[in-house]
Motif scaffolding. Structure first.
Motif, PDB file in Angstrom:
ATOM      1  N   THR A 183      44.919 -74.984  18.510  1.00 44.51           N
ATOM      2  CA  THR A 183      44.461 -73.835  19.292  1.00 44.51           C
ATOM      3  C   THR A 183      45.645 -73.175  19.987  1.00 44.51           C
ATOM      4  O   THR A 183      46.698 -73.790  20.167  1.00 44.51           O
ATOM      5  CB  THR A 183      43.437 -74.256  20.363  1.00 44.51           C
ATOM      6  N   ARG A 184      45.440 -71.938  20.395  1.00 42.88           N
ATOM      7  CA  ARG A 184      46.507 -71.215  21.106  1.00 42.88           C
ATOM      8  C   ARG A 184      46.864 -71.921  22.410  1.00 42.88           C
ATOM      9  O   ARG A 184      48.026 -71.949  22.811  1.00 42.88           O
ATOM     10  CB  ARG A 184      46.050 -69.768  21.386  1.00 42.88           C
ATOM     11  N   GLU A 185      45.878 -72.517  23.054  1.00 38.58           N
ATOM     12  CA  GLU A 185      46.126 -73.187  24.330  1.00 38.58           C
ATOM     13  C   GLU A 185      47.057 -74.377  24.167  1.00 38.58           C
ATOM     14  O   GLU A 185      47.788 -74.750  25.091  1.00 38.58           O
ATOM     15  CB  GLU A 185      44.795 -73.635  24.949  1.00 38.58           C
ATOM     16  N   GLU A 186      47.053 -74.990  22.975  1.00 41.81           N
ATOM     17  CA  GLU A 186      47.904 -76.152  22.725  1.00 41.81           C
ATOM     18  C   GLU A 186      49.310 -75.758  22.274  1.00 41.81           C
ATOM     19  O   GLU A 186      50.190 -76.613  22.172  1.00 41.81           O
ATOM     20  CB  GLU A 186      47.277 -77.027  21.637  1.00 41.81           C
ATOM     21  N   ALA A 187      49.502 -74.484  22.009  1.00 40.34           N
ATOM     22  CA  ALA A 187      50.745 -74.056  21.368  1.00 40.34           C
ATOM     23  C   ALA A 187      51.958 -74.117  22.284  1.00 40.34           C
ATOM     24  O   ALA A 187      53.078 -74.289  21.819  1.00 40.34           O
ATOM     25  CB  ALA A 187      50.589 -72.641  20.820  1.00 40.34           C
ATOM     26  N   ALA A 188      51.774 -73.945  23.586  1.00 43.88           N
ATOM     27  CA  ALA A 188      52.889 -73.976  24.527  1.00 43.88           C
ATOM     28  C   ALA A 188      52.810 -75.231  25.380  1.00 43.88           C
ATOM     29  O   ALA A 188      51.791 -75.498  26.011  1.00 43.88           O
ATOM     30  CB  ALA A 188      52.864 -72.736  25.409  1.00 43.88           C
ATOM     31  N   LEU A 189      53.872 -75.986  25.390  1.00 50.78           N
ATOM     32  CA  LEU A 189      53.957 -77.191  26.203  1.00 50.78           C
ATOM     33  C   LEU A 189      55.130 -77.084  27.170  1.00 50.78           C
ATOM     34  O   LEU A 189      56.115 -76.396  26.884  1.00 50.78           O
ATOM     35  CB  LEU A 189      54.157 -78.424  25.330  1.00 50.78           C
ATOM     36  N   PRO A 190      55.075 -77.786  28.288  1.00 51.58           N
ATOM     37  CA  PRO A 190      56.248 -77.851  29.176  1.00 51.58           C
ATOM     38  C   PRO A 190      57.426 -78.495  28.460  1.00 51.58           C
ATOM     39  O   PRO A 190      57.259 -79.215  27.461  1.00 51.58           O
ATOM     40  CB  PRO A 190      55.755 -78.725  30.335  1.00 51.58           C
TER      41      PRO A 190
END
Length: 501
Positions: free
Chosen positions: A171-178
């Motif tokens: 999902t798009r929400e999972e695409a960016a991580l710290p």
């Protein structure tokens, strides 16, 4: 991960996790839910995970890790006129804004490494749930772990802290991580490789071109050495010495040809290329040639029946510094560096050095099948020399001398830990010249200020010695060698999609 990875996954394997019984995957849509059913599927998937290595070694590594050092430089062609991304890398002048850069090579390196990671994550997330031959499963899993570790090792050395993705992005929400810390990234790299070693076959039992136990051990040793974990490096590397690898009879024979001598006895791990129209070819040696070079000047080097003129600007040209680094009588110098006369050059001295060790005769212009060697046994020997010396143990010189003797040189005269450390460092430079090791060696030994700063000063003071023509305006730019840092800035195109950098 970033939008780029998300698009890749959405287009191919991205529906992992949709386990509700109401979720129906269309039979015409290829996804992880429909693809991963048997051994062949996983073998095809791991094949796909190797693919970005061709782009990385053909187009990126020699720019980011060799030309971004004192071994090679950028040959300016004033007729070309443009200042481009390659020149910024060679000049240590990569533009930055708020910790990010628009340099296209930095961006593509990031994306290709994360493409490997995304593909291996898909394999590792699903492989234990599918029943097939245990040995085959272990082999595929070991390769996936090796490749993921290799990609993260590149990212950690280029950028330091990076996002740590260990599961598929759906999902798009999972695409960016710290950003994870360097310690966290290296801990994962080590964990992956420790798990990979017992899963992978030895070279004699593995399909040529795939990761092996010896390759995993060598990569892990490289990681430990980069982190100065000397006892761990010695322990993991020692078995490689008895796995059948050996130095080839001559230095020239260590490097694969267009069709022959690939994956030879000295090769620990190399990226596979095949000449032709199947999309598996390379052209890195063409990218490394000084320019402008005519078809007639190019033909003796390449041996093709249809040579063509090469315009533009030259990349990865051996510097006077690396040429002077070879000892008298070192057979590697002639094997590594050739010379070509460019009639169209504006320089008074129209003779240019070029990277000869990778220039193998082939049939088709701008299309060759020469493999790129990432690890070979000579480096294993130099690794062993280093890890023993750093622990104050005996035997370091013996490993160093094996490499020197093959090059036609006498045993080292260095004695004591400090002298041997310097001897090994210098030996790595000439033995592994143009194999994308130099920048990483400078960084891990904390010698950026010692080596790169005066190197830049020499270029600025004596541009004619570094292939600038004696024409008005053909001098290093005012920002040359003003951005000398341990890590590259993050890709701006990726930072636009993430709130974390």
């Amino acid at each position: 991960m970033k939008k780029y990875i998300l698009v890749i996954l959405a287009a191919s394997l991205a529906l992992t996790g949709c386990e509700d019984f109401l979720t129906v995957v269309p039979e015409t849509q290829l996804s992880s839910a429909t693809f991963f059913k048997n051994q062949t599927d996983f073998e095809q998937a791991v094949n796909a995970a190797y693919v970005p290595l061709r782009t990385i070694t053909n187009d990126r590594s020699w720019l980011l890790a060799e030309m971004h050092s004192d071994n090679t430089y950028y040959a300016r062609n004033v007729l070309f006129g443009a200042t481009d991304n390659q020149e910024d890398l060679a000049d240590f002048s990569v533009p930055e804004s708020n910790g990010t850069t628009a340099n296209t090579h930095v961006l593509q390196q990031w994306r290709q490494d994360y493409l490997i990671i995304s593909r291996t994550n898909q394999i590792l997330a699903l492989i234990d749930d599918v029943d097939f031959d245990a040995a085959a499963k272990a082999n595929v899993k070991g390769q996936a772990l090796f490749l993921r570790a290799y990609a993260y090792f590149e990212l950690a050395r280029y950028f330091g802290s990076v996002p740590l993705h260990l599961t598929p992005v759906a999902t798009r929400e999972e695409a960016a991580l710290p950003l994870s810390t360097e310690d966290e990234i290296y801990a994962q790299i080590e964990s992956d490789l420790i798990a990979a070693v017992p899963l992978l076959p030895k070279k004699a039992d593995q399909t040529l071109g795939r990761a092996t136990e010896g390759a995993a051990r060598t990569l892990l040793a490289n990681v430990y050495i980069h982190r100065k974990k000397w006892p761990e490096a010695e322990q993991i590397l020692t078995p490689v010495l008895s796995q059948g690898y050996q130095l080839m009879g001559s230095y020239e024979m260590a490097f694969p040809g267009n069709t022959a001598n690939k994956n030879n006895a000295e090769s620990v791990f190399e990226v596979q290329f095949i000449e032709g129209a199947a999309g598996l070819q390379g052209n890195f040696i063409y990218q490394m040639m000084p320019r402008p070079i005519s078809a007639a000047e190019l033909k003796p080097i390449m041996g093709t029946s249809n040579p063509q003129n090469l315009d533009g600007e030259g990349n990865n040209i051996p510097t006077p510094d690396i040429i002077a680094a070879y000892e008298a009588g070192d057979l590697r110098k002639e094997a590594s560096i050739g010379n070509v006369f460019l009639a169209g050059s504006f320089r008074d001295d129209k003779n240019y050095p070029y990277v000869k060790k990778h220039a193998k005769q082939h049939s088709q212009h701008n299309n060759h099948g020469t493999n790129w060697v990432i690890y070979r046994y000579a480096e294993v020997l130099l690794f062993m020399a280093e890890v023993l010396n750093e622990q104050g143990k005996s035997g370091a010189a013996a490993y160093l001398n094996q490499v020197r003797n093959r090059a036609g040189l006498a045993n080292t005269t260095a004695s004591g830990q400090s002298e041997l450390r310097e001897a090994i460092f210098k030996e790595r430079r000439v033995e592994l010249a143009f194999e994308n090791k130099r920048w990483f060696d400078i960084v891990r030994t904390d010698r950026i200020e010692e080596i790169i700063v005066p190197y830049g000063q020499r270029i600025i003071a004596n541009p004619l010695d570094y292939y600038y023509p004696p024409i008005a305006g053909a001098v290093p730019r005012s920002n040359a060698f003003t951005n000398i840092k341990k890590f590259y800035a993050y890709p701006a195109a990726e930072s636009d999609l993430s709130p974390y950098f």
